[in-house]
Every structure is written in C-alpha cells, then in structure tokens.
Write an enzyme that holds these catalytic residues in place. Structure first.
Site, PDB file in Angstrom:
ATOM      1  CE  LYS A  60       3.368  11.231  -6.843  1.00  0.00           C
ATOM      2  NZ  LYS A  60       3.355  11.186  -5.377  1.00  0.00           N
ATOM      3  CD  GLN A 104       2.975  13.703  -2.430  1.00  0.00           C
ATOM      4  OE1 GLN A 104       2.416  13.306  -3.444  1.00  0.00           O
ATOM      5  NE2 GLN A 104       4.196  13.318  -2.113  1.00  0.00           N
ATOM      6  CG  ASP A 127       0.462   6.463  -3.520  1.00  0.00           C
ATOM      7  OD1 ASP A 127       1.296   6.089  -4.372  1.00  0.00           O
ATOM      8  OD2 ASP A 127       0.719   7.303  -2.641  1.00  0.00           O
TER       9      ASP A 127
END
Ligand code: NAP
Length: 296
Positions: A60, A104, A127
């Site tokens: 990413k 994450q 996200d």
C-alpha cells in the site's frame, strides 16, 4: 493462475481497471498539490510483526508513492495495548498533515479492534472501517467504502453484472470484508444471504447464488460443485502461495465470470484506498480554506 485448467468463465481482471483508478488518483493528487501545496498523506498503522500484514502495508505504501501520495508509517509492537493504539490513532486523527488513516486488520487478539477503529476520525477513514462508514454503506449513502468490498462493487459494475434482484451469497462476515460487502450489495438491490462458520448446509446455499463473494481465508474452500452454472464468482481470498478462497480450476469450468487470484480483487482494494485518500485530502483542504474564510 494454475496451469492446465479448463477455463470457460470470463475472467474479471482487476489490474487494468485498478491502474486506471490509480492514474486518476495520481492526477488529482498532483492538481491538489499544485493548487494548494497540500500533498495527500496516508498514515498506515501496523501492530505486530505478522509477515502477511507487513507485506500488505508495504504494498500500500509503495503504490501510494507511485501515485504521488505521501505515506506515514507507524509500526507498533505486538504487546501494544488497546489504550496505546487508540492514543496513536487519535493523534493521527488530530494531525492536519495526515489525510487518511489505515489500521491494518487483523490486530493481535488482545486488542479491542472495534475500539481502535472507532478512534479513527470518520473524515480520515479512507479504509472504511468505522461504524460511521458502515452505516453509510448500509443506508446506501455517500461516504468512504471499505476498500475490498468497494473494489468488488467497482469490478461488478465494470463487467456489467446485474445486481438488482440477483441472489448474492457472501461467505464470511468480517467487519472489513464480508459484512460491508453484503451491505453494499443490498444497497444495490441484491437479495443477500450472509454465511459464516456456523452456517449449516453451506454448499446448498451457495448453489442458489447468482453472485458468490468468498471472503473466508481458507485456500480453495469453495468447490466447483457448490456453484450454480453461470454464477458470478468473486474470490476475495488471498492465501499463501497466491491461492484464493475458491478452487479456481473447478469454479472456472462452471461460472460465467470469475476473478483470478492474484489480479482480481486485490489490486482494486489498493486502488480504492488511494482514490479515497485523495478524496479525503481534497475534502479536508476545502474545509481548511472555508475555515480560513470563516465559512466552516
Ligand atoms: P476473517 O476476519 O478471518 O473472517 C473470515 C470469515 O470467514 C469469518 O466471518 C468466518 O466466520 C468465516 N468462516 C471461517 N470458516 C468458515 C467456514 N468453514 N464456513 C463459512 N465461513 C467461514 O477474514 P477477512 O479479513 O475477512 O479475510 C477473508 C479473506 O480475504 C482472507 O483470505 C484474506 O486474506 C482476504 N483479504 C483479501 C483482501 C484483498 O485486498 N484482496 C483484503 C482483505 C482480506 P465467523 O465469523 O463465524 O468466524
């Protein structure tokens, strides 16, 4: 893709579409930098030293760089407490140089992941992991999408898959993938069935699906004889050795459309993350301008 496989399904490839999305995000990031001096910045937070998660985060960051998006990397030890993680995420939420935040998933088991996600300012939740983002997806309102489910929807649209009235079976109900994927499909008028580890008779249920979304985390879990001929199969899984959650060889001989692993859902996830980071940076610099002008 495994060799010697009889593929009758059309492949739903994400790489080209994702490259287009990233190129657009890069152009917008450059325009923002030229007009305001602001470079979009994505902060990534990784807890622990899981090699798979570390690889995802690195990927990413690399893609962000290529798109002219800055990145801030925070790596915390496995023993980090919920309070410490919440404090880090709160600090990033309050930092005006950071426009998007990615924590994450999964975090180590002793951490309250929901509490951590909720410490992310919804304006920086690129996200799509907060309850705010989930509610927007569930109500069909605009807002940040969870990146993998949002990427799946873009792929379905790009391949003109009819969603309204279709029966979609989602296998998996994680907060970042299965649950929001089902909500986005529902908001697009699919009839959605959620399935999970306690579901009884999973193959029979999957056999009734026009669209199958596999988000289980088990290699080759969905078999070809579970599928209705002509089904659309979205394999969101990513297991060791570049293997998805669907048995590709069997499924590709039955399905009408199928995503390959790799090159299907994965690139779409990152592309949407970058697109949403630029969205966030644009929105935040607009708010900053309004606030200087006394309008916000
Ligand atoms: P997760 O948090 O571990 O969730 C897995 C889900 O699968 C859970 O809801 C679980 O049910 C369900 N499940 C487990 N065993 C099952 C069974 N035997 N039958 C039916 N359902 C079962 O995983 P995740 O984070 O959602 O990830 C799922 C997969 O997607 C993984 O392969 C991951 O690597 C991949 N992934 C890919 C991307 C991408 O960008 N392509 C992004 C994120 C994740 P319970 O809720 O009952 O436990």
């Amino acid at each position: 893709m495994p060799g010697g496989v009889r593929v009758t399904a059309e492949l739903m490839v994400g790489t080209d579409l994702a490259a287009e999305m990233v190129a657009n995000a890069a152009t917008r990031a450059e325009k923002l930098r030229e007009s305001t001096g602001v470079q979009p910045c994505l902060a990534t937070v990784l807890v622990g030293d899981g090699p798979a998660s570390a690889t995802y985060v690195r990927m990413k960051q690399n893609r962000s760089k290529k798109a002219g998006i800055g990145s801030r990397s925070v790596v915390l030890p496995s023993a980090t407490t919920t309070a410490e993680l919440v404090a880090t995420l709160t600090e990033l939420s309050n930092d005006s140089a950071v426009h998007g935040i990615l924590l994450q998933h999964p975090v180590p088991g002793h951490i309250d992941e929901r509490a951590a996600f909720e410490a992310i300012d919804p304006a920086k939740d690129v996200d799509g992991v907060t309850m705010h983002a989930f509610a927007a997806m569930a109500f069909g309102e605009p807002g940040f999408r969870s990146c993998t489910p949002g990427g799946i929807m873009r792929l379905l649209e790009a391949y003109d898959v009819p969603i309204s009235g279709a029966h979609a079976v989602v296998i998996g109900r994680s907060p970042i993938l299965g649950k929001p994927a089902g909500m986005l499909l529902l908001a697009s008028d699919a009839t959605v069935t959620y399935t999970h580890s306690r579901t009884v008779g999973l193959p029979e249920i999957v056999r009734t699906a026009d669209i199958v979304v596999a988000a289980v985390g088990k290699a080759n879990f969905v078999r070809g004889d579970w599928l209705k001929p002509g089904a659309v199969v979205i394999d969101a899984g990513y297991n060791e050795g570049n293997v998805g959650d669907v048995h590709f060889g069997e499924a590709a001989a039955v399905a009408r459309l199928i995503t390959p692993v790799p090159g299907g859902v994965g690139p779409m996830t990152i592309a949407l993350l970058l697109e949403q980071t630029v969205d966030a940076a644009e929105a935040q610099s607009e708010t900053a301008v309004q606030s200087v002008a006394g309008l916000a």
